[in-house]
Design a protein around this motif. Structure first.
Motif, PDB file in Angstrom:
ATOM      1  N   ARG A  10       0.858  -1.177   0.000  1.00  0.00           N
ATOM      2  CA  ARG A  10       0.000   0.000   0.000  1.00  0.00           C
ATOM      3  C   ARG A  10       0.892   1.224   0.000  1.00  0.00           C
ATOM      4  O   ARG A  10       1.886   1.279   0.709  1.00  0.00           O
ATOM      5  N   ARG A  39      -0.791   7.702   1.449  1.00  0.00           N
ATOM      6  CA  ARG A  39      -1.480   8.803   0.782  1.00  0.00           C
ATOM      7  C   ARG A  39      -0.760  10.109   1.100  1.00  0.00           C
ATOM      8  O   ARG A  39      -0.377  10.359   2.235  1.00  0.00           O
ATOM      9  N   ARG A  40      -0.595  10.920   0.079  1.00  0.00           N
ATOM     10  CA  ARG A  40       0.061  12.207   0.282  1.00  0.00           C
ATOM     11  C   ARG A  40      -0.917  13.178   0.896  1.00  0.00           C
ATOM     12  O   ARG A  40      -2.078  13.249   0.510  1.00  0.00           O
ATOM     13  N   PHE A 100      -9.453  11.943   5.254  1.00  0.00           N
ATOM     14  CA  PHE A 100      -8.772  10.673   5.166  1.00  0.00           C
ATOM     15  C   PHE A 100      -8.304  10.158   6.517  1.00  0.00           C
ATOM     16  O   PHE A 100      -7.825   9.054   6.619  1.00  0.00           O
TER      17      PHE A 100
END
Length: 108
Positions: free
Chosen positions: A61, A64-65, A103
């Motif tokens: 995985r 995420r930025r 997120f």
């Protein structure tokens, strides 16, 4: 009594090295880990490294930025800071701080 199946090429020492490398650098590739195992005399394919990582719950995985601040957000933050720079500690103790990132709930 003979056991069934092929014995693992990974030794406990190789497992510890793999876990140490992956926690030190979570974005390391399986090919780089494969080359790192040459130092402990474990010659395996990169797909074997990936399977072994999955066994230890390290799945492929990508992190995420975090989104960058836009010009509008920068101005709003600066305005908020300038308006509230002179507030006393009692005011800030009564402020309810929350995280509005969409997120953050998916990471839990």
């Amino acid at each position: 009594m003979p056991r069934s199946g092929r014995p693992s090429k990974f030794t406990p020492r190789a497992d510890r090295k793999m876990l140490k490398e992956i926690t030190k650098n979570p974005k390391i590739s399986s090919q780089d880990l494969q080359q790192a195992f040459a130092t402990v005399d474990v010659k395996v394919h990169a797909s074997t490294v990936r399977k072994r990582l999955q066994k230890f719950n390290f799945h492929e995985r990508c992190a995420r930025r975090k989104p960058l601040l836009s010009k509008k957000n920068i101005k709003a933050r600066l305005k908020f800071a300038r308006e509230n720079v002179d507030k006393d500690q009692d005011f800030w103790n009564n402020v309810l701080w929350t995280d509005y990132n969409s997120f953050s709930s998916s990471l839990a």
